[in-house]
Design a protein around this motif. Structure first.
Motif: not given
Length: 96
Positions: A61-74
């Motif tokens: 959570x940086x300032x007003x932005x939320x970023x989420x990392x998603x990793x591929x599940x083959x």
């Protein structure tokens, strides 16, 4: 996965790692008080709609932005042949 809370209807950025969507992003809308632990994205592969599952592995959570990392599940995604293994499919399919 995350202790970040987000209001229902708020947007966050999904960042995809590995697999066919590696390096792409998507703006998603929260449907509950948290981000999605798992998302399924679709792509046409040789004319067939194919499901690719990605699991959340981190968030920030940086300032007003939320970023989420998603990793591929083959193992949880639809199977897809590697490009090198597809061979020439320009002709008819062999049926035995």
């Amino acid at each position: 996965m995350s202790d970040i809370t987000i209001d229902e209807g708020s947007e966050y950025t999904a960042i995809f790692h590995q697999g066919p969507f590696d390096g792409t992003t998507d703006t998603r809308t929260a449907t509950s008080g948290s981000v999605d632990d798992e998302v399924t994205v679709y792509a046409d592969v040789e004319g067939l709609q194919t499901a690719f599952t990605y699991r959340a592995t981190g968030s920030r959570h940086v300032l007003d932005q939320i970023s989420v990392d998603y990793t591929w599940e083959p193992g949880e995604s639809d199977p897809v042949d590697d490009l090198a293994d597809r061979g020439d499919r320009s002709g008819e399919f062999d049926r035995e």
